[in-house]
Design a protein around this motif. Structure first.
Motif, mmCIF file in Angstrom:
data_model
loop_
_atom_site.group_PDB
_atom_site.id
_atom_site.type_symbol
_atom_site.label_atom_id
_atom_site.label_comp_id
_atom_site.label_asym_id
_atom_site.label_seq_id
_atom_site.Cartn_x
_atom_site.Cartn_y
_atom_site.Cartn_z
ATOM 1 N N GLU A 41 -56.766 20.078 -11.653
ATOM 2 C CA GLU A 41 -56.584 21.215 -12.556
ATOM 3 C C GLU A 41 -55.124 21.649 -12.575
ATOM 4 N N ARG A 42 -54.486 21.673 -11.422
ATOM 5 C CA ARG A 42 -53.067 22.068 -11.361
ATOM 6 C C ARG A 42 -52.201 21.082 -12.139
ATOM 7 N N VAL A 43 -52.436 19.793 -11.926
ATOM 8 C CA VAL A 43 -51.663 18.757 -12.623
ATOM 9 C C VAL A 43 -51.863 18.880 -14.134
ATOM 10 N N LEU A 44 -53.108 19.031 -14.563
ATOM 11 C CA LEU A 44 -53.398 19.122 -15.993
ATOM 12 C C LEU A 44 -52.804 20.387 -16.608
ATOM 13 N N ASP A 46 -50.200 22.232 -15.429
ATOM 14 C CA ASP A 46 -48.733 22.173 -15.382
ATOM 15 C C ASP A 46 -48.147 21.210 -16.404
ATOM 16 N N SER A 47 -48.909 20.188 -16.765
ATOM 17 C CA SER A 47 -48.407 19.194 -17.720
ATOM 18 C C SER A 47 -48.857 19.475 -19.155
ATOM 19 N N GLY A 48 -49.605 20.559 -19.360
ATOM 20 C CA GLY A 48 -50.074 20.899 -20.706
ATOM 21 C C GLY A 48 -51.182 19.994 -21.215
ATOM 22 N N ASN A 49 -51.936 19.400 -20.281
ATOM 23 C CA ASN A 49 -52.995 18.464 -20.662
ATOM 24 C C ASN A 49 -54.398 18.935 -20.326
ATOM 25 N N LYS A 72 -66.486 16.059 -14.671
ATOM 26 C CA LYS A 72 -65.537 15.155 -15.330
ATOM 27 C C LYS A 72 -64.553 15.998 -16.118
ATOM 28 N N TYR A 73 -63.263 15.773 -15.876
ATOM 29 C CA TYR A 73 -62.215 16.463 -16.620
ATOM 30 C C TYR A 73 -61.807 15.625 -17.813
ATOM 31 N N PHE A 74 -61.387 16.304 -18.874
ATOM 32 C CA PHE A 74 -60.968 15.621 -20.095
ATOM 33 C C PHE A 74 -59.475 15.689 -20.266
#
Length: 74
Positions: A41-44, A46-49, A72-74
């Motif tokens: 969640e942090r990576v997504l 922070d990267s706007g994804n 499952k993350y999208f």
């Protein structure tokens, strides 16, 4: 010799995280899965994804349970 810098693609990390969150073995407990979920969640974010997630089993997704973090993350 200096350490090299390596960049990991967000998509590659997302695929790995989703595979870990699908695991059903005894080592993939609530603590393990909650850590993977927090990391991805942090990576997504922070990267706007960040595009949300879905529970893998809608009948086993009570808060704080292993099923809650089986997603499952999208």
């Amino acid at each position: 010799m200096g350490k090299g810098k390596k960049t990991v693609e967000v998509k590659e990390l997302l695929e790995w995280a989703n595979a870990q969150l699908e695991r059903q073995d005894p080592y993939a407990d609530v603590g393990f899965k909650s850590g993977i979920a927090a990391m991805i969640e942090r990576v997504l974010m922070d990267s706007g994804n960040y595009n949300g997630y879905m529970h893998l089993d809608k009948d086993d997704c009570d808060f704080g349970t292993n099923g809650y973090f089986s997603r499952k993350y999208f």
